[in-house]
Design a protein around this motif. Structure first.
Motif, PDB file in Angstrom:
ATOM      1  N   ALA A 143      38.155  60.390   4.671  1.00  0.00           N
ATOM      2  CA  ALA A 143      37.869  59.258   3.798  1.00  0.00           C
ATOM      3  C   ALA A 143      37.279  58.076   4.551  1.00  0.00           C
ATOM      4  O   ALA A 143      37.765  57.688   5.614  1.00  0.00           O
ATOM      5  CB  ALA A 143      39.146  58.819   3.085  1.00  0.00           C
ATOM      6  N   ILE A 146      39.021  54.388   0.151  1.00  0.00           N
ATOM      7  CA  ILE A 146      40.031  54.857  -0.803  1.00  0.00           C
ATOM      8  C   ILE A 146      40.255  53.743  -1.810  1.00  0.00           C
ATOM      9  O   ILE A 146      40.632  52.636  -1.444  1.00  0.00           O
ATOM     10  CB  ILE A 146      41.362  55.197  -0.095  1.00  0.00           C
ATOM     11  CG1 ILE A 146      41.156  56.276   0.977  1.00  0.00           C
ATOM     12  CG2 ILE A 146      42.413  55.655  -1.114  1.00  0.00           C
ATOM     13  CD1 ILE A 146      42.382  56.536   1.836  1.00  0.00           C
ATOM     14  N   VAL A 155      37.716  58.475  -3.863  1.00  0.00           N
ATOM     15  CA  VAL A 155      37.693  58.618  -2.413  1.00  0.00           C
ATOM     16  C   VAL A 155      36.266  58.934  -1.973  1.00  0.00           C
ATOM     17  O   VAL A 155      35.647  59.872  -2.484  1.00  0.00           O
ATOM     18  CB  VAL A 155      38.654  59.731  -1.939  1.00  0.00           C
ATOM     19  CG1 VAL A 155      38.530  59.946  -0.435  1.00  0.00           C
ATOM     20  CG2 VAL A 155      40.094  59.389  -2.317  1.00  0.00           C
ATOM     21  N   ARG A 157      33.972  60.255   0.999  1.00  0.00           N
ATOM     22  CA  ARG A 157      34.218  61.140   2.137  1.00  0.00           C
ATOM     23  C   ARG A 157      33.005  61.232   3.049  1.00  0.00           C
ATOM     24  O   ARG A 157      31.874  61.305   2.575  1.00  0.00           O
ATOM     25  CB  ARG A 157      34.555  62.550   1.621  1.00  0.00           C
ATOM     26  CG  ARG A 157      35.640  62.588   0.552  1.00  0.00           C
ATOM     27  CD  ARG A 157      35.867  64.018   0.070  1.00  0.00           C
ATOM     28  NE  ARG A 157      36.079  64.882   1.207  1.00  0.00           N
ATOM     29  CZ  ARG A 157      35.402  66.008   1.447  1.00  0.00           C
ATOM     30  NH1 ARG A 157      34.493  66.429   0.605  1.00  0.00           N
ATOM     31  NH2 ARG A 157      35.649  66.715   2.524  1.00  0.00           N
ATOM     32  N   ALA A 174      45.311  61.835   1.358  1.00  0.00           N
ATOM     33  CA  ALA A 174      44.019  61.471   1.945  1.00  0.00           C
ATOM     34  C   ALA A 174      44.102  61.615   3.459  1.00  0.00           C
ATOM     35  O   ALA A 174      45.163  61.431   4.051  1.00  0.00           O
ATOM     36  CB  ALA A 174      43.660  60.031   1.574  1.00  0.00           C
TER      37      ALA A 174
END
Ligand SMILES: Cc1cc2nc3c(=O)[nH]c(=O)nc-3n(C[C@H](O)[C@H](O)[C@H](O)COP(=O)(O)OP(=O)(O)OC[C@H]3O[C@@H](n4cnc5c(N)ncnc54)[C@H](O)[C@@H]3O)c2cc1C
Ligand SMILES: Nc1ncnc2c1ncn2[C@@H]1O[C@H](COP(=O)(O)O)[C@@H](O)[C@H]1O
Lengths: 249, 308
Positions: A143, A146, A155, A157, A174
């Motif tokens: 992540a 968040i 989230v 990524r 996470a």
């Protein structure tokens, strides 16, 4: 909402490890140890969730020998409210760690669990994903952002092609990537205060987890050494060497 | 022994990381099946069927697999794991996202980023940022493995595997794909490029990466970066080379304005030829460079470009 954050005690990232002469493992005697850098980022994110009013309590959890209480105290000094050490002697494999963490999650019922994406000793990059599978909680790995919005979380990524955003149903697991945040340092007064914060010790037996070996370490060797190269005087010599000696351009 | 390789693809075609993974699989056993799970992914399935050494391609074509969401993918793979001895995926962000969950559901460990197959149950993998190589034996009945792609050649394209449809629909409903910011580049992909030129904090800003791009265009190279350059916002995260970024092993790696921290070296020290351009002659990068040039990059790089 409770947030659980995991911290692993690992070799300090500045230290270059050496392999033991007998090839049995790396030599960790008298080596500086620290909190895994990705866990520092995880702790920071958990504290920010509390500061922004999303979280009510931050619980730091570490699995390891007594020495890992040092990293738990660091997490407490940074702002975690209480800590849980799950006592274990050796370096546990990720699946065993994930099983222990799953039991802690069952007891604590957090809304968010934040782990590092990777421990810089084993370089496994497994525990968070395993924990998601074991608990059935939604998974957001690597992540860089968040964003908790009630019963869901967005989230962002870090993936090979760039950035990907997914929406997860709460509760979530996470794992942190490098750009999620910049961890703060603990202040001296907070380090003193952390000594009085609660730190509970649990065992695998108490949690009802039987530890199982999935791999056997046969040997540890040094990587292939590169032989020393040369300094070139200027760009012309560099281009000449690349063309005529190395033949790579 | 029977191996399932999880393909990485874009629904139309197979990514080269899949080809490296098939080579690792064939080093374990002959019976290799490739799973292509995606949405409208028949094109990818067709190209998977041409990979040399693959006997069967399983295609799971359903919107549930469109973005390779971890919860759906791991449930599908677990359904297909019966009778398999090994499950392999490339150690890319996609493989890393999916496979540990598969292992956990099967109650087995995962062996991450193997660089060598010693036997069907013994593998080598780097640990501690590549400063040590561990030889590990799996004790599990099913071995879940991710493969460092740079350590294995790409499989060829002379195969003719049979294609079988998989009808299982695993939709956990836990996560939804919202969007992505994909960096499009005309240059070769970082992990597959023959030549890589990377910039570090010494580049000063993102605009200066144009100097490296000019060299890259002449050499057909990909452009990479150190963590410091990404953190500073010079370039995007997909360019980070290192322990916790991408692993590259091109024929030629040119490090520009990069000091050579162990975390960076972990991602590029298996390159065939390494060049370092740095104004600090004490920079650790020089200790692993085949050709070191102590110079100001703002003079050396334009000169390099014009002499190519
Ligand atoms: C958990 C963790 C994970 C990490 N993962 C990675 C990773 O995957 N990849 C990675 O790269 N790093 C990673 N790092 C960071 C790593 O430790 C270093 O901080 C980083 O690699 C330094 O980047 P750099 O060499 O660009 O910057 P610096 O170390 O600041 O070096 C800049 C260099 O540029 C040179 N320079 C400056 N100006 C000029 C000029 N005009 N001409 C020529 N040379 C010049 C300087 O002499 C210097 O050597 C990680 C760190 C941690 C803690
Ligand atoms: N022994 C442990 N104690 C606490 N957390 C751990 C432990 N092992 C792994 N983790 C967590 O899982 C992350 C990923 O570790 P790994 O999967 O081992 O690379 C770490 O950054 C930690 O947050």
């Amino acid at each position: 909402m409770k947030v659980i954050v995991t911290v692993k005690r690992v070799i300090d990232y500045n230290v270059k490890v050496r392999v033991k002469a007998d090839g049995s493992d790396v030599d960790l005697n008298n080596v500086k140890m620290a909190m895994n850098p990705f866990c520092e980022i995880a702790v920071e994110e958990a504290i920010r969730l509390k500061e922004s009013g999303v979280a009510t309590e931050v619980i730091a959890v570490s699995v390891g020998p007594k020495a890992c209480q040092e990293q738990l105290r660091t997490a407490l000094a940074l702002g975690a409210d209480r800590a849980i050490q799950v006592e274990s002697d050796e370096q546990l494999e990720s699946l065993n760690v994930a099983k222990l963490l799953a039991k802690v999650i069952e007891q604590e019922q957090p809304g968010v669990v934040i782990l590092g994406k990777q421990a810089i000793d084993t370089d496994n990059n497994q525990t968070g994903q395993m924990l998601s599978a074991l608990t059935g909680m939604a998974q957001g790995t690597f992540a860089s952002k968040i964003d908790i919005q009630g019963d869901k979380a967005l989230v962002t990524r870090e993936v090979d092609g760039g950035l990907q955003t997914i929406e997860l149903a709460m509760p979530i697991i996470a794992t942190t990537d490098l750009r999620l945040n910049e961890p703060r340092y603990a202040s001296l007064p907070n380090i003193m205060k952390a000594k009085r914060k609660p730190l509970e010790v649990k065992t695998a037996e108490e949690l009802g987890v039987s530890i199982k070996a999935h791999t056997k370490l046969l040997s540890v060797g040094a990587p292939a050494e590169r032989k020393a190269g040369i300094k070139v005087a200027d760009v012309a010599e560099l281009v000449d060497k690349l063309k005529n000696e190395a033949k790579v351009i | 022994m029977s191996i399932l390789v999880i393909a990485e693809h874009d629904n139309d075609s197979i990514k080269s990381s899949t080809l490296n993974t098939v080579t690792a699989a064939l080093a374990i056993a002959d019976d290799v099946t490739v799973l292509v799970a995606g949405s409208n992914c028949q094109g990818a399935a067709q190209s998977a069927a041409k990979i040399s050494g693959v006997s069967t391609v399983l295609v799971a074509d359903n919107p549930a697999y469109a973005n390779q969401l971890a919860e759906n993918m791991r449930a599908l793979i677990v359904e297909l794991a019966e009778g398999k001895s090994h499950l392999l995926a490339p150690a890319t962000t996609s493989g890393k996202n999916i496979m540990p969950g598969v292992a956990a559901l099967l109650d087995v460990g995962q062996i991450s980023e193997i660089i060598k197959v010693e036997s069907a149950d013994v593998f080598e993998r780097p640990v501690y940022a590549g400063n040590a190589v561990a030889k590990v034996q799996s004790l599990d009945a099913i071995k879940v493995i991710t493969v460092r792609t740079t350590a294995f050649e790409e499989a060829g394209d002379t195969g003719s595997a049979s294609i079988e449809e998989v009808t299982a629909i695993c939709d956990a409903g836990k996560s939804t794909f919202i969007g992505e910011e994909v960096v499009v580049s005309e240059r070769p992909e970082l992990t597959a490029a023959k030549i890589v030129i990377s910039g570090g904090r010494g580049m000063g800003n993102g605009e200066n990466f144009g100097l490296l791009e000019a060299v890259a265009d002449k050499l057909g190279a990909a452009v990479g970066a150190s963590r410091a350059a990404v953190d500073a916002g010079f370039v995007s995260n997909d360019m980070q080379v290192g322990q916790t970024g991408k692993i590259v092993a091109p024929d030629l790696y040119i490090a520009v304005g990069i000091s050579g921290a162990i975390q960076h070296l972990a991602g590029m020290k298996d390159s065939k030829v390494i060049v370092a351009i740095n104004k600090d002659e004490e920079a650790p990068i020089f200790s692993i460079a085949d050709y070191g040039l102590v110079a100001d990059l703002f003079e050396a790089v334009p000169e390099l470009e014009s002499s190519l």
